[in-house]
Design a protein around this motif. Structure first.
Motif, PDB file in Angstrom:
ATOM      1  N   ARG A 195     -37.220  15.683  83.766  1.00 24.01           N
ATOM      2  CA  ARG A 195     -36.175  16.304  82.539  1.00 24.01           C
ATOM      3  C   ARG A 195     -35.046  16.873  83.857  1.00 24.01           C
ATOM      4  N   TYR A 196     -34.808  17.272  85.103  1.00 21.30           N
ATOM      5  CA  TYR A 196     -34.007  18.455  85.834  1.00 21.30           C
ATOM      6  C   TYR A 196     -33.703  17.297  86.559  1.00 21.30           C
TER       7      TYR A 196
ATOM      8  N   ASP B  91     -43.448  17.631  85.392  1.00 20.01           N
ATOM      9  CA  ASP B  91     -42.120  17.281  83.571  1.00 20.01           C
ATOM     10  C   ASP B  91     -40.964  18.006  84.472  1.00 20.01           C
ATOM     11  N   ALA B  92     -40.147  19.287  84.820  1.00 21.22           N
ATOM     12  CA  ALA B  92     -39.591  19.604  85.278  1.00 21.22           C
ATOM     13  C   ALA B  92     -38.426  18.592  86.063  1.00 21.22           C
TER      14      ALA B  92
END
Length: 441
Positions: free
Chosen positions: A195-196, A191-192
């Motif tokens: 997102r980033y 997920d990180a």
């Protein structure tokens, strides 16, 4: 069947409790191993909790916003077979003083002591703390499972559960490019990354967001619109003039009129603008005209047949309000609604879609700061109100709040000079900024 209590692990140095931010499961839900359970927030970060076992959720620790202490039960899961509870780090350290650092390891049935052997704490040191590492030690090297596990590690170069690997494969993510704090990649790390990843300089996902090309034939109404717009830009030398209008008083008057409208339709600013346009046109007859460039004749019309640009599913249509100069604001509001509905439902007649002498085009709440509308040929002018914004303005030595709107007008430079267009907009501006004049004879 057996019950497994998943206790909140130590998710940060010096953290004694964490807040439940969001549940990904509810009581009665089926959860798979490594499935998402909850998002927990500390004063440092938000961490995603994953289930170490598969089963059915039978109890949750609380609601979003509740605090859960480290080591307290977060979720109770009913499993198909008995699973030994994870060993508490504090108890392991007390019973094994020679081990400085330990991590909890989910113990599967095959890890339990043989019959007759006393129960003992299961301690996993750092270098064998993951399920993959434990499995590698306990499965013979020539076993197919060991071969598959080694092959997976060689392919990716990182440790991850089957569920994480499957998700990464679906997303087109190379696991070797995903940063992770623990010994293996978790769902939260994916997920990180999503997102980033790009912002932090990580390798971008291999999945392309591009959609396939689509060839759409320009036919029907869309083709007519394209032909008319191309002809207008090709034959008409456009110029656009924009002026700013203070509509504070006009909007206040509109609100007062709506407060006493009774059964009449609710007023927008458009009927009031049309009244102002109609009242000023007699002094500027060159604006309310049609130009036959083949015959070289400009017809200045005495009646105002107001074209009203309307967005429909089929494209932009321009129904016409006949003799708009003879209508009051309530009649204009009713006719605007009727024609717009007829255009959008495909019920507008050819007579209602032709014969305009000047057009107004409004994007409504979208508005924009300014527009440069395309003239509806063979007309010679088109007017476009823009979005109303509140800004501070000077009134003498005072600064006051005002509602301001830019008004755009595009004209055919073969027929209308820039001075005439600017003078006309100034006349409209005086009426809109002193709205009582709209109702004066």
């Amino acid at each position: 069947m057996a019950l497994f209590s998943f206790r909140l692990p130590d998710i940060g140095e010096g953290i004694s409790e964490a807040e439940i931010v969001n549940w990904h499961v509810a009581v009665g839900d089926r959860v798979e191993e490594d499935g998402r359970l909850a998002d927990m927030m500390t004063d440092k970060a938000t961490v995603e909790m994953e289930s170490p076992v598969a089963g059915t959720v039978v109890k949750l620790a609380g609601e979003p916003g509740d605090q859960v202490a480290i080591g307290a039960t977060l979720v109770v899961i009913e499993t198909a077979e008995e699973v030994v509870q994870p060993v508490e780090p504090a108890r392991v350290a007390a019973e094994n003083p020679g081990v400085d650092e330990v991590e909890e390891t989910a113990v599967t049935p095959q890890d339990r002591p043989a019959h007759g052997e006393p129960d003992r704490p299961v301690v996993a040191e750092r270098n064998v703390s993951t399920p993959e590492a434990v499995a590698a030690e306990e499965v013979p090297k020539d076993h197919p499972a060991a071969t598959d596990a080694a092959s997976a590690r060689e392919r990716s170069g990182v440790l991850a559960s089957p569920a994480v690997r499957a998700r990464a494969k679906d997303l087109g993510i190379d696991l070797s490019q995903v940063r992770h704090d623990g010994p293996h990649v978790r769902h939260a790390d994916l997920d990180a990354f999503l997102r980033y990843g790009s912002a932090q300089g990580y390798h971008a996902p291999n999945v392309s967001r591009a959609r396939p090309d689509e060839a759409v034939r320009v036919i029907g109404m869309r083709r007519r619109i394209a032909e008319n717009m191309a002809a207008a830009k090709r034959h008409i030398p456009h110029f656009t003039y924009v002026d700013e209008i203070d509509v504070t008083a006009l909007d206040a008057m509109r609100a007062d009129l709506n407060g006493a409208r009774g059964a009449r339709p609710k007023l927008t600013l458009l009927p009031l603008l049309i009244v102002a346009i109609c009242r000023t046109l007699p002094d500027f007859p060159m604006m309310n005209a049609r130009y036959d460039d083949e015959a070289g004749v400009v017809t200045r019309h005495g009646s105002v047949h107001m074209g009203m640009a309307t967005q429909t599913d089929a494209g932009l249509m321009v129904p016409v309000i006949r003799d708009a100069q003879d209508m009051n604001v309530w009649q204009l509001s009713t006719e605007i609604a009727r024609l717009a509905d007829a255009a959008r439902t495909g019920k507008a007649t050819s007579a209602e879609l032709s014969g305009g002498t000047i057009t107004v085009t409004s994007l409504g709440p979208l508005g924009g700061i300014t527009t440069t509308p395309v003239i509806n040929r063979p007309e010679v002018a088109i007017i476009g109100p823009n979005r109303i914004v509140e800004r501070p303005v000077f009134r003498g030595d005072d600064i006051v709040r005002a509602k301001l709107m830019n008004l755009s007008i595009s004209c055919d430079h073969r027929v209308v000079d820039g001075f005439d267009a600017a003078s006309y907009v100034q006349a409209v501006k005086r009426l809109l900024e002193t709205p009582v004049l709209l109702f004066a004879d």
